[in-house]
Enzyme design. Sequence first.
Site, PDB file in Angstrom:
ATOM      1  N   ASP A   1       1.895   3.029  -4.907  1.00 31.12           N
ATOM      2  CA  ASP A   1       2.934   3.740  -5.650  1.00 31.12           C
ATOM      3  C   ASP A   1       4.362   3.333  -5.317  1.00 31.12           C
ATOM      4  OD1 ASP A   1       3.412   5.108  -3.163  1.00 31.12           O
ATOM      5  OD2 ASP A   1       1.871   6.578  -3.707  1.00 31.12           O
TER       6      ASP A   1
ATOM      7  N   PHE B   1      -7.945  10.079  -5.637  1.00 32.10           N
ATOM      8  CA  PHE B   1      -8.996   9.566  -6.506  1.00 32.10           C
ATOM      9  C   PHE B   1     -10.279  10.385  -6.461  1.00 32.10           C
ATOM     10  CE2 PHE B   1      -6.157   5.990  -6.294  1.00 32.10           C
ATOM     11  CZ  PHE B   1      -6.252   5.432  -7.563  1.00 32.10           C
TER      12      PHE B   1
ATOM     13  N   SER C   1      -8.494   9.365   5.197  1.00 27.06           N
ATOM     14  CA  SER C   1      -9.672   9.505   6.075  1.00 27.06           C
ATOM     15  C   SER C   1     -10.108   8.130   6.575  1.00 27.06           C
ATOM     16  CB  SER C   1     -10.824  10.162   5.308  1.00 27.06           C
ATOM     17  OG  SER C   1     -11.247   9.316   4.258  1.00 27.06           O
TER      18      SER C   1
ATOM     19  N   CYS D   1      -1.592 -18.776  -4.324  1.00 30.91           N
ATOM     20  CA  CYS D   1      -0.584 -18.866  -3.257  1.00 30.91           C
ATOM     21  C   CYS D   1      -0.072 -17.508  -2.803  1.00 30.91           C
ATOM     22  CB  CYS D   1       0.580 -19.747  -3.703  1.00 30.91           C
ATOM     23  SG  CYS D   1       1.647 -19.003  -4.975  1.00 30.91           S
TER      24      CYS D   1
ATOM     25  N   CYS E   1       2.520 -22.822  -8.942  1.00 30.23           N
ATOM     26  CA  CYS E   1       1.538 -23.614  -8.195  1.00 30.23           C
ATOM     27  C   CYS E   1       0.308 -23.932  -9.029  1.00 30.23           C
ATOM     28  CB  CYS E   1       1.126 -22.883  -6.918  1.00 30.23           C
ATOM     29  SG  CYS E   1      -0.044 -21.529  -7.180  1.00 30.23           S
TER      30      CYS E   1
ATOM     31  N   THR F   1       0.199  13.050  -2.616  1.00 26.94           N
ATOM     32  CA  THR F   1      -0.208  14.122  -3.522  1.00 26.94           C
ATOM     33  C   THR F   1       0.922  15.135  -3.737  1.00 26.94           C
ATOM     34  OG1 THR F   1      -1.246  15.248  -1.631  1.00 26.94           O
ATOM     35  CG2 THR F   1      -2.673  13.948  -3.051  1.00 26.94           C
TER      36      THR F   1
ATOM     37  N   HIS G   1      -3.200  -2.528  -0.405  1.00 26.55           N
ATOM     38  CA  HIS G   1      -3.897  -2.638  -1.687  1.00 26.55           C
ATOM     39  C   HIS G   1      -2.970  -3.070  -2.813  1.00 26.55           C
ATOM     40  CE1 HIS G   1      -7.130   0.328  -0.048  1.00 26.55           C
ATOM     41  NE2 HIS G   1      -7.408  -0.925   0.253  1.00 26.55           N
TER      42      HIS G   1
ATOM     43  N   CYS H   1       0.032 -14.137  -7.676  1.00 25.92           N
ATOM     44  CA  CYS H   1      -0.744 -15.356  -7.905  1.00 25.92           C
ATOM     45  C   CYS H   1      -1.971 -15.318  -7.014  1.00 25.92           C
ATOM     46  CB  CYS H   1       0.096 -16.597  -7.608  1.00 25.92           C
ATOM     47  SG  CYS H   1      -0.867 -18.142  -7.625  1.00 25.92           S
TER      48      CYS H   1
ATOM     49  N   CYS I   1       1.243 -19.211 -12.295  1.00 29.08           N
ATOM     50  CA  CYS I   1       2.265 -19.405 -11.272  1.00 29.08           C
ATOM     51  C   CYS I   1       2.717 -20.869 -11.284  1.00 29.08           C
ATOM     52  CB  CYS I   1       1.671 -19.044  -9.909  1.00 29.08           C
ATOM     53  SG  CYS I   1       2.753 -19.332  -8.489  1.00 29.08           S
TER      54      CYS I   1
END
Length: 212
Positions: free
Chosen positions: A117, A35, A208, A143, A169, A28, A132, A140, A167
């Site tokens: 970010d 969010f 948190s 894979c 694969c 921040t 995340h 992909c 991809c």
Amino acid sequence: MEDLIQRAAEDLIKRRYRIALTGAGISTESGIPDFRGPNGIWTKNPEAEMKAYEVYDQFKANPKRYWEERLDPQGSISRLFSILGVIGEAQPNPGHHALAELEKMGILNCIITQNVDGLHQKAGSKKVIEYHGGINKFRCIVCNRRFRKDELNLEKIKIEGKLPPYCQCGGVIKDDGVFFGEPIPSDILERSQREAWKCDLMLICGTSAVVY
């Protein structure tokens, strides 16, 4: 406060394997809103939050349609990603640089971040696990191979009518960011668990660890 800082420093030095878990709060100060805080992205735009809950189901149901909307400036998915536009221009703050310095000193062994970010890497941290995913990559879904933005000419793929991108694969490629309802990629989950099992001290920075 000085006593707490001294205690934290002593704990870091005494431990064998130290990792950091970071969340939105560490970014921040770089101008990236969280969010769900008072000025959070979803707080200010609850409609966008509801849309975010639907994106993964839309991708699974029709990857081609997902990418058409993703690449259409007026598409609902493209508009959703535009909300995150400030992230790409943000720069690391002292918190990111402090963790990078701890790594250079041999004190911090790994960072597991919930953030997408890329600011830890910008600050110089080398061993970063993006739990995340990251906004500057694609992945992909079969894979787990990651692609930099400059590795995929999405506009060319779109013009040639070859959406969704695939991809080598044979798996469909999506944005690397983990959507609501999407499982954490298996390679990231395994790496994070290994780091958590090894550590005897974990710094919790800007999260948190609670998601509703």
